[in-house]
Design a protein around this motif. Structure first.
Motif, PDB file in Angstrom:
ATOM      1  N   PRO A  45       8.184  12.462  -3.062  1.00 53.56           N
ATOM      2  CA  PRO A  45       8.633  11.412  -3.974  1.00 53.56           C
ATOM      3  C   PRO A  45       7.628  11.158  -5.102  1.00 53.56           C
ATOM      4  O   PRO A  45       6.434  11.402  -4.939  1.00 53.56           O
ATOM      5  N   ASN A  46       8.143  10.665  -6.213  1.00 54.72           N
ATOM      6  CA  ASN A  46       7.327  10.371  -7.383  1.00 54.72           C
ATOM      7  C   ASN A  46       6.588   9.055  -7.160  1.00 54.72           C
ATOM      8  O   ASN A  46       7.205   7.988  -7.107  1.00 54.72           O
ATOM      9  N   ASN A  62       0.853  -1.184   0.000  1.00 57.10           N
ATOM     10  CA  ASN A  62       0.000   0.000   0.000  1.00 57.10           C
ATOM     11  C   ASN A  62       0.895   1.243   0.000  1.00 57.10           C
ATOM     12  O   ASN A  62       1.732   1.414   0.898  1.00 57.10           O
ATOM     13  N   ILE A  63       0.736   2.112  -0.995  1.00 56.05           N
ATOM     14  CA  ILE A  63       1.615   3.272  -1.143  1.00 56.05           C
ATOM     15  C   ILE A  63       0.947   4.578  -0.723  1.00 56.05           C
ATOM     16  O   ILE A  63       1.396   5.669  -1.101  1.00 56.05           O
ATOM     17  N   ASN A  64      -0.093   4.502   0.084  1.00 55.60           N
ATOM     18  CA  ASN A  64      -0.746   5.719   0.579  1.00 55.60           C
ATOM     19  C   ASN A  64       0.234   6.656   1.276  1.00 55.60           C
ATOM     20  O   ASN A  64       0.182   7.882   1.110  1.00 55.60           O
ATOM     21  N   LYS A  65       1.125   6.084   2.102  1.00 55.63           N
ATOM     22  CA  LYS A  65       2.042   6.928   2.879  1.00 55.63           C
ATOM     23  C   LYS A  65       3.034   7.655   1.981  1.00 55.63           C
ATOM     24  O   LYS A  65       3.504   8.745   2.321  1.00 55.63           O
ATOM     25  N   ILE A  66       3.368   7.074   0.843  1.00 56.08           N
ATOM     26  CA  ILE A  66       4.234   7.767  -0.108  1.00 56.08           C
ATOM     27  C   ILE A  66       3.512   9.004  -0.641  1.00 56.08           C
ATOM     28  O   ILE A  66       4.093  10.083  -0.772  1.00 56.08           O
ATOM     29  N   LEU A  95       4.620   7.234  -8.997  1.00 57.93           N
ATOM     30  CA  LEU A  95       4.695   6.236 -10.062  1.00 57.93           C
ATOM     31  C   LEU A  95       6.037   5.514 -10.036  1.00 57.93           C
ATOM     32  O   LEU A  95       6.093   4.296 -10.233  1.00 57.93           O
ATOM     33  N   LYS A  96       7.109   6.262  -9.786  1.00 56.89           N
ATOM     34  CA  LYS A  96       8.424   5.629  -9.722  1.00 56.89           C
ATOM     35  C   LYS A  96       8.535   4.702  -8.520  1.00 56.89           C
ATOM     36  O   LYS A  96       9.101   3.607  -8.612  1.00 56.89           O
ATOM     37  N   VAL A  97       7.995   5.133  -7.382  1.00 58.19           N
ATOM     38  CA  VAL A  97       8.031   4.274  -6.195  1.00 58.19           C
ATOM     39  C   VAL A  97       7.270   2.975  -6.455  1.00 58.19           C
ATOM     40  O   VAL A  97       7.737   1.891  -6.086  1.00 58.19           O
ATOM     41  N   ALA A  98       6.108   3.064  -7.098  1.00 55.69           N
ATOM     42  CA  ALA A  98       5.334   1.861  -7.419  1.00 55.69           C
ATOM     43  C   ALA A  98       6.145   0.927  -8.314  1.00 55.69           C
ATOM     44  O   ALA A  98       6.203  -0.286  -8.077  1.00 55.69           O
ATOM     45  N   SER A  99       6.803   1.489  -9.336  1.00 55.70           N
ATOM     46  CA  SER A  99       7.623   0.676 -10.237  1.00 55.70           C
ATOM     47  C   SER A  99       8.810   0.074  -9.502  1.00 55.70           C
ATOM     48  O   SER A  99       9.171  -1.092  -9.719  1.00 55.70           O
ATOM     49  N   ASP A 100       9.432   0.860  -8.619  1.00 57.06           N
ATOM     50  CA  ASP A 100      10.572   0.349  -7.846  1.00 57.06           C
ATOM     51  C   ASP A 100      10.151  -0.809  -6.954  1.00 57.06           C
ATOM     52  O   ASP A 100      10.858  -1.820  -6.861  1.00 57.06           O
ATOM     53  N   ILE A 101       9.001  -0.684  -6.306  1.00 58.23           N
ATOM     54  CA  ILE A 101       8.516  -1.762  -5.437  1.00 58.23           C
ATOM     55  C   ILE A 101       8.331  -3.045  -6.241  1.00 58.23           C
ATOM     56  O   ILE A 101       8.692  -4.136  -5.789  1.00 58.23           O
ATOM     57  N   GLU A 102       7.773  -2.920  -7.439  1.00 59.20           N
ATOM     58  CA  GLU A 102       7.622  -4.095  -8.300  1.00 59.20           C
ATOM     59  C   GLU A 102       8.986  -4.668  -8.678  1.00 59.20           C
ATOM     60  O   GLU A 102       9.187  -5.886  -8.670  1.00 59.20           O
ATOM     61  N   ASN A 103       9.938  -3.796  -8.983  1.00 54.95           N
ATOM     62  CA  ASN A 103      11.283  -4.264  -9.337  1.00 54.95           C
ATOM     63  C   ASN A 103      11.985  -4.920  -8.152  1.00 54.95           C
ATOM     64  O   ASN A 103      12.822  -5.810  -8.337  1.00 54.95           O
ATOM     65  N   THR A 152       1.159  10.615   0.950  1.00 55.78           N
ATOM     66  CA  THR A 152       1.072  11.573   2.059  1.00 55.78           C
ATOM     67  C   THR A 152       2.339  12.421   2.133  1.00 55.78           C
ATOM     68  O   THR A 152       2.274  13.647   2.297  1.00 55.78           O
ATOM     69  N   LEU A 153       3.483  11.781   2.005  1.00 56.84           N
ATOM     70  CA  LEU A 153       4.757  12.499   2.040  1.00 56.84           C
ATOM     71  C   LEU A 153       4.863  13.471   0.869  1.00 56.84           C
ATOM     72  O   LEU A 153       5.266  14.632   1.037  1.00 56.84           O
ATOM     73  N   ARG A 154       4.490  13.029  -0.308  1.00 55.99           N
ATOM     74  CA  ARG A 154       4.496  13.898  -1.484  1.00 55.99           C
ATOM     75  C   ARG A 154       3.605  15.120  -1.278  1.00 55.99           C
ATOM     76  O   ARG A 154       4.004  16.260  -1.537  1.00 55.99           O
TER      77      ARG A 154
END
Length: 237
Positions: A23-24, A7-11, A26-34, A13-15
């Motif tokens: 933080p971006n 769950n990337i809600n907190k990312i 979309l990039k964080v979501a892609s990084d988590i998948e990677n 919130t920080l943004r």
């Protein structure tokens, strides 16, 4: 193994706390998948205080694993889900002013409403899940709505884990057994963390997916996001 959906809600919130796009998301979501994450979860609320509705639209074109959108099926939310067509929609009965989810559905009282909403989503090919407490009659009620899965609300387990983990887990084990007998898939989430996730997973038969956000992001402040995602994956094997 049970899948890990982050769950990337907190990312978000920080943004949002500084405006802009750092933080971006979309990039964080892609990084988590990677890093090995097997799904991304978001929970947009009507006031868009963390995830914005446009985030859901943008993530639809970014996520390559499973995309899970959770929230209260008010008209605006239903329209968003129908537009973005995520892998899964998780229905959560949170109030507009709730800080975080704090209860599962009364699947008996809201049976007709849930049946209608779930039918509409399933007609669009979207897998459905209902947020429920570990209570037998609520799980039986969920099965009658036509939902594909339930998500067990795990705050009680997490809260009582350090006092008596055997007692804390028992309602969830019983609920998982019942849900499986009724043909329901089993997800879980809320306050699961690196300390309790392995025990939870080992005592919940047929567990398909966990959704973890707040704890995972907090742990990542000390241990790093890549490392923490893989720590969860190891504990979920």
């Amino acid at each position: 193994m049970a899948k890990l959906s982050v769950n990337i809600n907190k990312i978000a919130t920080l943004r949002n706390s500084r405006g802009g796009n750092i933080p971006n998301l979309l990039k964080v979501a892609s990084d988590i998948e990677n890093f090995g994450g097997q799904g991304i979860t978001i929970h947009p609320r009507p006031d868009e205080r963390h995830i914005k509705y446009q985030d859901a639209r943008d993530l639809k074109h970014t996520i390559t694993t499973e995309f899970n959108i959770e929230g209260n099926p008010v008209p605006k939310f239903i329209e968003l889900v129908m537009e973005t067509k995520p892998t899964q929609v998780t229905l959560v009965p949170d109030a507009v002013d709730a800080i975080t989810s704090n209860a599962g559905w009364d699947t008996i009282k809201h049976s007709d409403f849930l049946k209608e909403v779930i039918s509409d989503f399933k007609n669009k090919g979207i897998r459905t899940s209902i947020f429920v407490d570990p209570v037998a009659k609520m799980i039986e009620g969920a099965a009658k709505t036509g939902t594909d899965r339930i998500e067990l609300y795990t705050e009680s387990f997490a809260k009582n884990f350090n006092q008596n983990k055997e007692k804390a887990i028992q309602p969830y084990t019983d609920s998982a057994i019942l849900a499986n007998q009724l043909g329901l898939g089993i997800n879980a989430g809320h306050d699961l963390n690196l300390d309790n996730i392995h025990y939870f997973k080992n005592n919940i038969p047929h567990l398909l997916e966990v959704s973890i956000g707040h704890a995972l992001i907090c742990e990542s402040l000390y241990l790093g996001l890549d490392n923490v995602v893989n720590m969860y994956l190891h504990k979920l094997k």
